[in-house]
Enzyme design. Structure first.
Site, PDB file in Angstrom:
ATOM      1  N   GLU A  85      -2.778  13.763  11.942  1.00  0.00           N
ATOM      2  CA  GLU A  85      -3.755  13.553  10.877  1.00  0.00           C
ATOM      3  C   GLU A  85      -5.165  13.882  11.376  1.00  0.00           C
ATOM      4  OE1 GLU A  85      -3.357   9.469   9.810  1.00  0.00           O
ATOM      5  OE2 GLU A  85      -1.314   9.683   9.051  1.00  0.00           O
ATOM      6  N   TYR A 138     -15.045   5.092   4.446  1.00  0.00           N
ATOM      7  CA  TYR A 138     -13.599   5.054   4.280  1.00  0.00           C
ATOM      8  C   TYR A 138     -13.134   3.625   4.511  1.00  0.00           C
ATOM      9  CZ  TYR A 138      -8.652   5.997   5.163  1.00  0.00           C
ATOM     10  OH  TYR A 138      -7.277   5.990   5.120  1.00  0.00           O
ATOM     11  N   HIS A 156       0.852  -1.182   0.000  1.00  0.00           N
ATOM     12  CA  HIS A 156       0.000   0.000   0.000  1.00  0.00           C
ATOM     13  C   HIS A 156       0.893   1.239   0.000  1.00  0.00           C
ATOM     14  CE1 HIS A 156      -2.817   3.044   1.456  1.00  0.00           C
ATOM     15  NE2 HIS A 156      -3.808   2.194   1.276  1.00  0.00           N
ATOM     16  N   HIS A 174      -5.764  11.896  14.845  1.00  0.00           N
ATOM     17  CA  HIS A 174      -4.679  11.036  15.319  1.00  0.00           C
ATOM     18  C   HIS A 174      -3.434  11.904  15.393  1.00  0.00           C
ATOM     19  CE1 HIS A 174      -7.139   7.670  13.208  1.00  0.00           C
ATOM     20  NE2 HIS A 174      -7.543   7.844  14.460  1.00  0.00           N
ATOM     21  N   HIS A 224       0.153   2.177  11.716  1.00  0.00           N
ATOM     22  CA  HIS A 224       1.287   3.089  11.638  1.00  0.00           C
ATOM     23  C   HIS A 224       1.286   4.084  12.796  1.00  0.00           C
ATOM     24  CE1 HIS A 224      -2.097   4.810   9.396  1.00  0.00           C
ATOM     25  NE2 HIS A 224      -1.604   6.009   9.606  1.00  0.00           N
ATOM     26  N   HIS A 283      -2.331   4.013  15.162  1.00  0.00           N
ATOM     27  CA  HIS A 283      -3.659   3.836  14.597  1.00  0.00           C
ATOM     28  C   HIS A 283      -3.546   3.031  13.313  1.00  0.00           C
ATOM     29  CE1 HIS A 283      -2.033   7.533  12.827  1.00  0.00           C
ATOM     30  NE2 HIS A 283      -2.850   7.355  11.807  1.00  0.00           N
TER      31      HIS A 283
END
Length: 427
Positions: free
Chosen positions: A331, A340, A289, A358, A325, A364
């Site tokens: 964010e 989402y 990803h 976050h 991550h 998260h």
């Protein structure tokens, strides 16, 4: 109101427009007598000595100069706040809110602005403010601008008509609008209610990111950003309240004319509208990803704006939703429509109009439901076409406001979405 507005395409271009032929002078910016008895005035968005490729300024040819106004007076800020944010201590916990409640009493765009948090210092032109808005009436006889920063407006519900000094922008959900620092506007509702998000960028203006090894094309195309064409109001003798956000507070003056009286203009300090569905999404065609930076629409030193638009997922032997991550960046995410792919939707989840925060180094990633489904999914080509999400990503921690932490739509127990992630290790 026109069904389709005329626009001038191209991000960062030297645009020019005149509502009356001959109103724009040629060969010079400030002739001894501007055409048609207009006043010549420059609006600077950057320092005069900034390099040419980042310099922002626009010459305005208007019925009355901006200097012709009475004194400003302090008015209440409502639920709007500015950096430095000192109501609360910075909070490392993961936070999520449901949609901002729609107002019960008549509320326009400015009255409906609610600050979630931010960082930096508005007086030093550093950092950002993150706001939500909820409104049920147009800004009748009112005009607003922010001297503190440019405004990135992201509608989630209800289209907006922005009457700016340079002309009209039609902004519906799925679009964004960028209104430069100091640019005056009236926000009119195209439907009964409107709701969305605002990032107030205190620092240097947003720009298109460099493409590097991607090459000449991809991500957001400059030609898809649309600037307005000149459209002016010639109103004398009617009171107009002009609200100026300055130094973190709201100030107002009552004019006897409309300040949206620019008949012609040329320059680079201009507002834009952009359709997020035109974003050219790039991603893996082999495995893994990509980092969310590949989804960056606009960037500035203190904030990146990324969109998670409809796209194909084709990675082989790949966990396709965003991975777990911890980032040095903070964010703030919002959802415009649909779902989402890393967060469960539905009641009490991440829904359109909602938001999550976050902060830096907070762990998260996909919730338990998403992780289990994605780990067992058949890896055939998959089209994500039922969601449109975005992210304000900033290099500094976001300090939430007291209102945001005490709001009824703050979702308790957000940490629970990661509960039940069992030990799978089998040596």
């Amino acid at each position: 109101m026109p069904k389709e507005l005329p626009y001038s395409p191209g991000f960062g271009n030297e645009h020019l427009s005149e509502a009356v032929p001959g109103a724009l002078p040629t060969g010079r910016n400030s002739p001894q007598r501007a055409p048609m008895g207009l006043y010549a005035e420059q609006l600077s968005g950057t320092a005069f000595t900034e390099p040419r490729h980042v310099n922002r300024r626009t010459w305005l040819y208007r019925i009355r100069p901006s200097a012709a106004h009475p004194p400003f007076r302090r008015i209440g800020n409502g639920r709007m706040r500015s950096a430095p944010f000192q109501d609360l201590e910075p909070d490392p916990n993961r936070l999520r809110w449901g949609p901002q409640p729609l107002p019960d009493s008549p509320t326009d765009f400015v009255e409906g602005l609610t600050t979630i948090g931010g960082n930096g210092d508005v007086m030093r032109r550093q950092g950002i403010g993150i706001h939500c808005y909820a409104a049920n009436r147009s800004m009748d006889d009112r005009v607003f601008s922010s001297a503190d920063g440019e405004l990135l407006i992201v509608p989630e519900q209800g289209a907006l008509l922005l009457r700016t000094e340079l002309g009209l922008l039609d902004v519906e959900p799925g679009h964004i609008a960028i209104v430069p620092r100091g640019m005056r506007m009236r926000v009119e509702l195209r439907q009964d209610t409107a709701r969305g998000y605002v990032c107030e960028n205190y620092g240097p203006p947003l720009r298109l990111p460099e493409l590097g090894t991607i090459g000449a094309n991809g991500l957001a195309s400059p030609r898809d950003f649309l600037a307005p064409v000149a459209a002016y109001e010639d109103r004398d003798g009617e009171p107009v309240e002009v609200i100026n956000k300055f130094g973190g507070n709201l100030w107002a003056a009552t004019y006897d004319h409309s300040p949206l009286d620019v008949v012609a203009w040329h320059g680079t300090h201009v507002p834009y509208v952009y359709d997020l569905r035109r974003f050219n999404v790039l991603g893996t065609i082999s495995h893994d990803h990509p980092d969310p930076s590949i989804f960056t629409v606009l960037t500035a030193p203190d904030v990146d704006f990324a969109v998670f638009a409809p796209r194909w997922l084709v990675g082989e032997d790949t966990f396709r939703p965003p991975y777990f991550h911890r980032n040095v960046m903070s964010e703030f995410m919002g959802l415009i429509e649909g779902a989402y792919d890393a967060k469960a939707s539905g009641e009490g989840g991440f829904v359109p109009g909602g938001a999550s925060l976050h902060n830096m180094m907070s762990a998260h990633g996909p919730d338990r439901t998403t992780f289990e489904a994605a780990s067992a999914a058949e890896l055939r080509p998959q089209k994500i076409d039922d969601g449109l999400a975005f992210m304000f990503e900033t290099r500094w921690p976001v300090v939430p406001t007291a209102y945001a932490m005490g709001a009824a739509h703050l979702q308790p127990g957000y940490d629970d979405v990661w509960s039940g992630l069992e030990r799978l290790f089998r040596p």
